[in-house]
Design a protein around this motif. Structure first.
Motif, PDB file in Angstrom:
ATOM      1  N   LEU A 275      -4.543  22.245 -19.531  1.00 15.33           N
ATOM      2  CA  LEU A 275      -4.850  22.780 -20.863  1.00 15.33           C
ATOM      3  C   LEU A 275      -6.084  23.661 -20.778  1.00 15.33           C
ATOM      4  N   SER A 276      -6.175  24.615 -21.655  1.00 12.24           N
ATOM      5  CA  SER A 276      -7.351  25.486 -21.668  1.00 12.24           C
ATOM      6  C   SER A 276      -8.492  24.899 -22.502  1.00 12.24           C
ATOM      7  N   THR A 277      -8.235  23.794 -23.171  1.00  8.13           N
ATOM      8  CA  THR A 277      -9.261  23.110 -23.952  1.00  8.13           C
ATOM      9  C   THR A 277      -9.326  21.650 -23.523  1.00  8.13           C
ATOM     10  N   PHE A 278     -10.480  21.033 -23.693  1.00  4.23           N
ATOM     11  CA  PHE A 278     -10.644  19.631 -23.339  1.00  4.23           C
ATOM     12  C   PHE A 278     -10.178  18.741 -24.485  1.00  4.23           C
ATOM     13  N   THR A 279      -9.439  17.709 -24.115  1.00  5.91           N
ATOM     14  CA  THR A 279      -9.008  16.739 -25.118  1.00  5.91           C
ATOM     15  C   THR A 279      -8.786  15.384 -24.446  1.00  5.91           C
ATOM     16  N   LEU A 280      -9.016  14.344 -25.186  1.00  8.45           N
ATOM     17  CA  LEU A 280      -8.701  12.998 -24.721  1.00  8.45           C
ATOM     18  C   LEU A 280      -7.301  12.582 -25.159  1.00  8.45           C
ATOM     19  N   ASP A 281      -6.671  13.406 -25.963  1.00  7.53           N
ATOM     20  CA  ASP A 281      -5.327  13.145 -26.479  1.00  7.53           C
ATOM     21  C   ASP A 281      -4.302  13.273 -25.348  1.00  7.53           C
ATOM     22  N   ARG A 282      -3.592  12.208 -25.058  1.00 16.93           N
ATOM     23  CA  ARG A 282      -2.591  12.195 -23.989  1.00 16.93           C
ATOM     24  C   ARG A 282      -1.158  12.334 -24.527  1.00 16.93           C
ATOM     25  N   SER A 283      -1.022  12.667 -25.788  1.00 15.36           N
ATOM     26  CA  SER A 283       0.323  12.719 -26.375  1.00 15.36           C
ATOM     27  C   SER A 283       1.197  13.800 -25.729  1.00 15.36           C
ATOM     28  N   LEU A 284       0.623  14.917 -25.328  1.00 18.93           N
ATOM     29  CA  LEU A 284       1.408  15.951 -24.662  1.00 18.93           C
ATOM     30  C   LEU A 284       1.862  15.464 -23.287  1.00 18.93           C
ATOM     31  N   ASP A 285       0.973  14.818 -22.552  1.00 23.46           N
ATOM     32  CA  ASP A 285       1.347  14.256 -21.247  1.00 23.46           C
ATOM     33  C   ASP A 285       2.470  13.239 -21.403  1.00 23.46           C
ATOM     34  N   GLU A 286       2.351  12.379 -22.392  1.00 19.08           N
ATOM     35  CA  GLU A 286       3.375  11.357 -22.624  1.00 19.08           C
ATOM     36  C   GLU A 286       4.716  11.992 -23.002  1.00 19.08           C
ATOM     37  N   ALA A 287       4.686  13.024 -23.836  1.00 16.41           N
ATOM     38  CA  ALA A 287       5.920  13.720 -24.220  1.00 16.41           C
ATOM     39  C   ALA A 287       6.541  14.415 -23.010  1.00 16.41           C
ATOM     40  N   PHE A 288       5.718  14.996 -22.160  1.00 17.80           N
ATOM     41  CA  PHE A 288       6.209  15.663 -20.956  1.00 17.80           C
ATOM     42  C   PHE A 288       6.816  14.647 -19.979  1.00 17.80           C
ATOM     43  N   GLU A 289       6.164  13.517 -19.822  1.00 16.35           N
ATOM     44  CA  GLU A 289       6.692  12.467 -18.942  1.00 16.35           C
ATOM     45  C   GLU A 289       8.058  11.989 -19.435  1.00 16.35           C
ATOM     46  N   LYS A 290       8.181  11.800 -20.736  1.00 17.00           N
ATOM     47  CA  LYS A 290       9.462  11.391 -21.318  1.00 17.00           C
ATOM     48  C   LYS A 290      10.507  12.490 -21.115  1.00 17.00           C
ATOM     49  N   TYR A 291      10.099  13.737 -21.261  1.00 11.39           N
ATOM     50  CA  TYR A 291      10.987  14.879 -21.038  1.00 11.39           C
ATOM     51  C   TYR A 291      11.531  14.850 -19.606  1.00 11.39           C
ATOM     52  N   ILE A 292      10.652  14.611 -18.638  1.00 12.23           N
ATOM     53  CA  ILE A 292      11.061  14.584 -17.234  1.00 12.23           C
ATOM     54  C   ILE A 292      11.999  13.411 -16.964  1.00 12.23           C
ATOM     55  N   LEU A 293      11.692  12.250 -17.510  1.00 10.77           N
ATOM     56  CA  LEU A 293      12.574  11.094 -17.327  1.00 10.77           C
ATOM     57  C   LEU A 293      13.961  11.367 -17.912  1.00 10.77           C
ATOM     58  N   ASN A 294      14.010  11.993 -19.080  1.00 11.78           N
ATOM     59  CA  ASN A 294      15.297  12.366 -19.682  1.00 11.78           C
ATOM     60  C   ASN A 294      16.019  13.418 -18.840  1.00 11.78           C
ATOM     61  N   PHE A 295      15.262  14.378 -18.324  1.00  8.82           N
ATOM     62  CA  PHE A 295      15.824  15.422 -17.467  1.00  8.82           C
ATOM     63  C   PHE A 295      16.486  14.793 -16.234  1.00  8.82           C
ATOM     64  N   LEU A 296      15.789  13.875 -15.583  1.00  4.30           N
ATOM     65  CA  LEU A 296      16.327  13.219 -14.394  1.00  4.30           C
ATOM     66  C   LEU A 296      17.544  12.370 -14.736  1.00  4.30           C
ATOM     67  N   SER A 297      17.479  11.676 -15.845  1.00  5.25           N
ATOM     68  CA  SER A 297      18.607  10.853 -16.282  1.00  5.25           C
ATOM     69  C   SER A 297      19.823  11.720 -16.585  1.00  5.25           C
TER      70      SER A 297
END
Length: 164
Positions: free
Chosen positions: A134-156
């Motif tokens: 990200l180009s900005t600092f954040t402690l919010d991990r919701s994007l990482d979590e959504a991306f991880e779920k996206y990848i798991l769905n992609f693999l499935s």
């Protein structure tokens, strides 16, 4: 960060190098070590393309895996497997924007430098890890979590078996 080990190596390599499974992803970088080493930089040289060509590409910054896959396959094919294969995929900007919209996240897509999927083959096994920039600092991990779920769905959806 999600870290996975692929269970069926032969099936995965077929989906990576022959089928169209990963064709919707872009390539950030690839490194292939066989009898010598090859490095492929996936960043687009925008001066090489005209405006129409650039507008038809899935990413404004990276080439598609679909375009590079034949070259990577030609390096790898043969009697011996590579000693090392590292591929860093990046989701196209439009896919990132759709992921943010579909998951109702409070992120500006322009602040996302990239959502990356790292694939590493070495010593007969494949591992995959996710990463975000990200180009900005954040402690919010919701994007990482959504991306991880996206990848798991992609693999499935691609019928690629893994273990965490």
């Amino acid at each position: 960060m999600l870290s996975l080990t692929i269970k069926d190596l032969k099936q995965f390599m077929n989906k990576l190098l022959i089928s169209d499974t990963f064709d919707g992803m872009c390539l950030s970088e690839a490194y292939i070590c066989t009898g010598c080493s090859y490095t492929i930089d996936g960043k687009l040289n925008t001066d090489f393309y005209n405006e129409d060509e650039l507008n038809s590409m899935p990413s404004a910054r990276y080439t598609s895996w679909k375009n590079i896959k034949p070259f990577a396959f030609s390096i790898i094919k043969g009697r011996k497997v590579p000693e090392l294969l590292k591929i860093t995929f990046v989701l196209p900007e439009a896919v990132v924007a759709k992921l943010i919209l579909d998951t109702d996240l409070n992120f500006d897509p322009d602040c996302v430098n990239g959502l990356f999927l790292n694939v590493r083959y070495q010593d007969g096994s494949v591992t995959m890890t996710t990463a975000s920039s990200l180009s900005t600092f954040t402690l919010d991990r919701s994007l990482d979590e959504a991306f991880e779920k996206y990848i798991l769905n992609f693999l499935s959806d691609a019928d690629i078996s893994y273990e965490e």
